[in-house]
Design a protein around this motif. Structure first.
Motif, short mmCIF file in Angstrom:
data_model
loop_
_atom_site.label_atom_id
_atom_site.label_comp_id
_atom_site.label_asym_id
_atom_site.label_seq_id
_atom_site.Cartn_x
_atom_site.Cartn_y
_atom_site.Cartn_z
N MET A 132 1.45 -2.91 -3.48
CA MET A 132 3.09 -3.25 -3.65
C MET A 132 2.99 -3.05 -4.90
O MET A 132 4.40 -2.22 -5.34
CB MET A 132 3.77 -4.25 -2.98
CG MET A 132 3.26 -4.45 -1.57
SD MET A 132 4.79 -3.17 -1.05
CE MET A 132 3.96 -1.84 -0.52
N GLY A 133 2.43 -2.87 -6.50
CA GLY A 133 2.88 -2.70 -7.46
C GLY A 133 3.52 -3.56 -8.11
O GLY A 133 4.25 -2.69 -9.17
N ASP B 109 6.83 -3.56 -7.52
CA ASP B 109 7.77 -2.97 -7.34
C ASP B 109 8.62 -2.84 -5.58
O ASP B 109 8.27 -2.67 -5.05
CB ASP B 109 7.06 -1.27 -7.55
CG ASP B 109 8.46 -0.56 -7.64
OD1 ASP B 109 9.52 -1.62 -7.73
OD2 ASP B 109 8.35 0.39 -8.02
N ARG C 17 8.65 0.18 -3.71
CA ARG C 17 6.95 0.79 -2.56
C ARG C 17 7.71 -0.12 -1.42
O ARG C 17 7.11 0.87 -0.14
CB ARG C 17 6.20 -0.07 -3.91
CG ARG C 17 5.81 0.80 -4.34
CD ARG C 17 4.37 0.41 -5.01
NE ARG C 17 4.40 1.36 -6.30
CZ ARG C 17 2.86 1.78 -6.05
NH1 ARG C 17 1.67 1.31 -6.33
NH2 ARG C 17 2.13 1.93 -7.75
N VAL D 101 10.22 1.83 0.72
CA VAL D 101 9.60 3.49 0.54
C VAL D 101 8.59 3.27 1.69
O VAL D 101 7.69 3.92 2.99
CB VAL D 101 8.54 3.60 -0.06
CG1 VAL D 101 7.71 4.72 0.26
CG2 VAL D 101 9.46 4.26 -1.38
N GLU D 102 7.94 1.85 1.95
CA GLU D 102 6.83 1.44 3.74
C GLU D 102 7.41 1.45 4.25
O GLU D 102 7.46 1.20 5.68
CB GLU D 102 5.93 0.38 3.34
CG GLU D 102 5.14 -0.47 4.35
CD GLU D 102 3.99 0.89 4.24
OE1 GLU D 102 3.70 0.60 5.86
OE2 GLU D 102 3.68 1.72 3.93
N ASN E 45 12.12 9.72 -4.43
CA ASN E 45 10.37 9.42 -3.95
C ASN E 45 10.02 10.37 -3.33
O ASN E 45 10.05 10.96 -2.24
CB ASN E 45 10.18 7.89 -3.66
CG ASN E 45 9.46 7.73 -3.16
OD1 ASN E 45 8.18 7.58 -2.74
ND2 ASN E 45 9.31 6.78 -3.86
N GLN F 196 6.97 10.66 -1.44
CA GLN F 196 6.77 9.62 -0.46
C GLN F 196 7.97 9.90 1.06
O GLN F 196 7.47 10.22 2.16
CB GLN F 196 5.99 8.61 -0.64
CG GLN F 196 5.27 8.97 -1.63
CD GLN F 196 4.43 6.96 -1.40
OE1 GLN F 196 4.79 6.57 -2.33
NE2 GLN F 196 3.79 6.58 -0.27
#
Length: 256
Positions: free
Chosen positions: A32-33, A35, A38, A41-42, A199, A201
């Protein structure tokens, strides 16, 4: 299995290395960094994948993905939420897709990694999965240490459909990440909209005519949801001029 002796301790000659919650946490943090974007986004990608599976079976769906965020000044958690009107899950689906680590649960063509990412998002605090399918409401809560609780299924009520924003008798899933306020921040609305819209992604999702992604600020009930569209990141080119001496030619210089 043969046993060997290590010092004065009996130990098996072979076996499996224990993978404790601390290792899970470290892996989740790397994925996940640290962040929250993230995690979103997932979650958005998994929602889109659920629509894709319906579309492959020629089942009509609206492609709506609703993202919302809540930022509080007190309390233990902020919230980020993603909901869809796609397949939905029964309790058995949650057990297969959410409560197993590392197993491949996506289909060919899916972009998400629900078998792993669905647990990674709990790194920020907790992840609550609620889903409607076949007239049933299913629920499970995952904590950051890869434990889970409150797993159950029951007949759905009209209030369940209203709470998840799903038409009565329909299907869909809502994923809520409870973000620990003291450890992690949720970007402010404008910044969150910008980061999601740029983003890479999410480009295929946000440029698809079959998807409709919105973002709401739960702290601003007077504002309507904002429609997110993909915007390529802006770049700035920087050129540095360097003087270079040319070997064998005294007094002559070149530039790079």
């Amino acid at each position: 299995m043969s046993d060997i002796r290590v010092g004065t301790v009996d130990a098996p000659g072979s076996g499996k290395i224990d993978y404790d919650p601390r290792a899970h946490m470290q892996d989740n943090a790397l994925a996940m960094g640290r962040d929250v974007v993230r995690a979103l986004v997932e979650m958005i990608t998994n929602a889109s994948d659920s629509y894709l599976r319906l579309e492959r079976r020629s089942i009509p769906c609206d492609g709506t993905i609703e993202v919302s965020a809540e930022r509080l000044r007190s309390g233990e958690y902020n919230r980020v939420i993603v909901r869809d009107h796609a397949e939905g899950m029964r309790q058995s689906d949650m057990a297969t897709r959410i409560l197993r680590a590392g197993a491949r649960t996506s289909e060919v063509g899916d972009r998400g990694v629900q078998g792993r990412g669905a647990k990674d998002i709990a790194f920020f605090g907790k992840a609550l999965y609620e889903s409607l399918r076949d007239g049933f409401y299913s629920h499970v809560l995952i904590d950051g240490g890869m434990g889970y609780s409150e797993q159950y299924e029951r007949l759905a009520t009209p209030q369940d459909y209203a709470n998840l924003g799903v038409p009565l008798g329909g299907a869909g899933t809502q994923v809520t990440v409870l973000v620990r306020r003291k450890q992690h921040s949720v970007p402010q609305h404008a910044n969150l909209a910008r980061r999601l819209s740029r983003n890479i992604q999410l480009r295929a999702i946000m440029t698809s005519e079959k998807r409709f992604v919105t973002l709401s600020d739960l702290g601003r009930t007077d504002q309507s949801a904002e429609v997110l569209t993909y915007r390529p990141p802006t770049t700035r080119a920087r050129v540095k001029v360097v003087n270079v001496a040319i070997d064998g030619v005294p007094g002559v210089h070149g530039t790079l």
